[in-house]
Design a protein around this motif. Structure first.
Motif, PDB file in Angstrom:
ATOM      1  N   ARG A   1      -2.097 -34.999 -19.395  1.00  0.00           N
ATOM      2  CA  ARG A   1      -2.786 -34.792 -20.662  1.00  0.00           C
ATOM      3  C   ARG A   1      -4.162 -35.435 -20.586  1.00  0.00           C
ATOM      4  O   ARG A   1      -4.330 -36.544 -20.096  1.00  0.00           O
ATOM      5  CB  ARG A   1      -1.989 -35.405 -21.812  1.00  0.00           C
TER       6      ARG A   1
ATOM      7  N   ALA B   1      -7.823 -36.003 -23.036  1.00  0.00           N
ATOM      8  CA  ALA B   1      -8.411 -35.895 -24.362  1.00  0.00           C
ATOM      9  C   ALA B   1      -9.334 -34.686 -24.416  1.00  0.00           C
ATOM     10  O   ALA B   1     -10.096 -34.425 -23.478  1.00  0.00           O
ATOM     11  CB  ALA B   1      -9.178 -37.164 -24.706  1.00  0.00           C
TER      12      ALA B   1
ATOM     13  N   GLY C   1      -7.118 -34.146 -32.715  1.00  0.00           N
ATOM     14  CA  GLY C   1      -5.689 -33.896 -32.860  1.00  0.00           C
ATOM     15  C   GLY C   1      -5.067 -33.109 -31.730  1.00  0.00           C
ATOM     16  O   GLY C   1      -3.890 -32.770 -31.800  1.00  0.00           O
ATOM     17  N   TRP C   2      -5.852 -32.828 -30.674  1.00  0.00           N
ATOM     18  CA  TRP C   2      -5.334 -32.024 -29.572  1.00  0.00           C
ATOM     19  C   TRP C   2      -5.733 -32.648 -28.239  1.00  0.00           C
ATOM     20  O   TRP C   2      -6.854 -33.156 -28.082  1.00  0.00           O
ATOM     21  CB  TRP C   2      -5.868 -30.602 -29.625  1.00  0.00           C
ATOM     22  N   ASP C   3      -4.804 -32.606 -27.270  1.00  0.00           N
ATOM     23  CA  ASP C   3      -5.081 -32.932 -25.877  1.00  0.00           C
ATOM     24  C   ASP C   3      -4.984 -31.642 -25.062  1.00  0.00           C
ATOM     25  O   ASP C   3      -4.536 -30.610 -25.564  1.00  0.00           O
ATOM     26  CB  ASP C   3      -4.080 -33.953 -25.339  1.00  0.00           C
TER      27      ASP C   3
ATOM     28  N   SER D   1      -0.725 -30.528 -29.254  1.00  0.00           N
ATOM     29  CA  SER D   1      -1.023 -31.299 -30.462  1.00  0.00           C
ATOM     30  C   SER D   1      -0.609 -32.755 -30.264  1.00  0.00           C
ATOM     31  O   SER D   1       0.285 -33.072 -29.461  1.00  0.00           O
ATOM     32  CB  SER D   1      -0.304 -30.705 -31.665  1.00  0.00           C
ATOM     33  N   SER D   2      -1.247 -33.645 -31.001  1.00  0.00           N
ATOM     34  CA  SER D   2      -0.966 -35.068 -30.860  1.00  0.00           C
ATOM     35  C   SER D   2       0.480 -35.406 -31.181  1.00  0.00           C
ATOM     36  O   SER D   2       1.050 -36.340 -30.598  1.00  0.00           O
ATOM     37  CB  SER D   2      -1.901 -35.873 -31.774  1.00  0.00           C
ATOM     38  N   ASP D   3       1.096 -34.650 -32.089  1.00  0.00           N
ATOM     39  CA  ASP D   3       2.501 -34.911 -32.414  1.00  0.00           C
ATOM     40  C   ASP D   3       3.460 -34.220 -31.448  1.00  0.00           C
ATOM     41  O   ASP D   3       4.678 -34.299 -31.620  1.00  0.00           O
ATOM     42  CB  ASP D   3       2.808 -34.487 -33.850  1.00  0.00           C
TER      43      ASP D   3
END
Length: 353
Positions: free
Chosen positions: A77, A79, A84-86, A107-109
């Motif tokens: 992953r 940045a 909110g996205w990698d 997505s970060s989650d």
């Protein structure tokens, strides 16, 4: 066995169907290849968890219908510039070949995977196509609207559009619109004399832009007459006479424009297609497959569309440039019929009794 079926993304299709077309880079310094280690980290970044890598792999296998013997290689992953996205890099190895890496967004989650395409819209669409070196009609180089047309002088649809464009555009918009043509003659098996005509008008354009436009006007208005010899015999036998007629039309227009006739005739005789081919290559770069095709400040319009439709596109382009469009175009009335002389009455002879 096909590698892919039922794909939701053209980009995914392009990446995975490339298998077998690209050589793999040999591992260096004893490192193992990405093909040999599923889930290998390709670039430095944040390590991806085995559980997330597995969910990504299962999704892609389902969506791309990958064969079981293929290997999905998922990178680290990294940045991204989207909050909110990698990003993760994914490639597929099958039958001894590895696809080009494809970038996905996570997505970060870790609940969503996305594939995105970014397009650069920072430039002025008007500058997509250059009008440099081409004869023009209408406004100057800095006119707010530039129309670039790809034209085939033997194409009946081009003739239809050309006749509807002029003088309607120049009469309504004046110097607000600049118009140039680029040559895009279709293959000789479709339009036998289109290339010859393109070369000839370009020979004249080198010395007389006005003569160029006169000749383009004439050829579009009389294309069926130019092609008439093909009704009398096979194309290959009649083409020399058609070409001779095109050359004469060009020569005569050059004489009328008082150009250097010897130079013009030498250009006609040489029949150098390089300049026309260069224009065709430009058109091919914009995915042009048919004529006529217009670009109005970069907006591509294919086919012989109604001139009223073009007016709407041009009016919008003018407003974007902060210019108010002129009043609606009113076509000139047709010429009044010429009065016919009344039939002469027979002379009367007095009756004698």
């Amino acid at each position: 066995m096909p590698i892919l079926r039922n794909l939701p993304s053209l980009l995914l299709f392009a990446a995975f169907t490339a298998l077998g077309c690209h050589a793999q880079t040999a591992p260096q310094n004893g490192a193992k290849s990405a093909a040999s280690v599923p889930g290998q980290l390709i670039k430095p970044g944040k390590p991806i968890s085995p559980e997330l890598a597995r969910r990504i792999e299962v999704l892609l296998r389902q969506k791309a219908d990958l064969p079981p013997e293929s290997t999905v290689n998922i990178g680290e992953r990294k940045a991204s510039d989207l909050p909110g996205w990698d990003t993760v890099s994914v490639s597929v190895t099958a039958e001894g070949s590895t696809s080009h890496p494809l970038i996905f967004y996570v997505s970060s989650d870790e609940k969503s995977l996305a594939q995105m395409t970014r397009f650069d819209i920072s430039g002025d669409p008007r500058a997509l196509l250059s009008d440099a070196g081409r004869p023009s009609r209408g406004g100057p180089e800095n006119a707010p609207v530039l129309i670039v047309g790809f034209d085939d002088l033997e194409c009946p649809y081009c003739a239809q559009l050309h006749i509807s464009l002029f003088p309607a555009l120049t009469q309504r918009y004046g110097d607000k619109v600049r118009i140039v043509y680029k040559d895009f003659p279709l293959p000789a098996d479709m339009h036998p004399w289109a290339m010859r005509a393109a070369v000839d008008v370009n020979c004249l354009a080198d010395q007389s832009p006005a003569g160029y436009w006169n000749l383009v006007d004439y050829m579009h208005a009389h294309a069926s007459q130019i092609s008439a010899p093909f009704q009398q015999g096979p194309v290959d036998k009649m083409l020399p006479s058609v070409n001779q007629n095109l050359d004469k039309l060009t020569h005569d227009q050059g004489v009328f424009q008082k150009v250097d006739v010897a130079k013009l005739d030498a250009c006609i005789a040489k029949q150098d297609t390089a300049a026309v081919a260069a224009q065709q290559k430009v058109g091919e770069g914009f995915k042009i497959e048919s004529t006529p095709t217009l670009f109005i400040n970069g907006d591509k319009i294919s086919g012989a569309v109604d001139v009223a439709y073009l007016f709407n596109i041009i009016d919008t382009a003018l407003r974007v440039q902060g210019v108010e469009p002129p009043p609606p175009y009113v076509a000139p009335p047709p010429p009044a019929p010429t009065p016919q002389p009344s039939a002469a009455k027979p002379p009367t002879t007095p009756t004698t009794k």
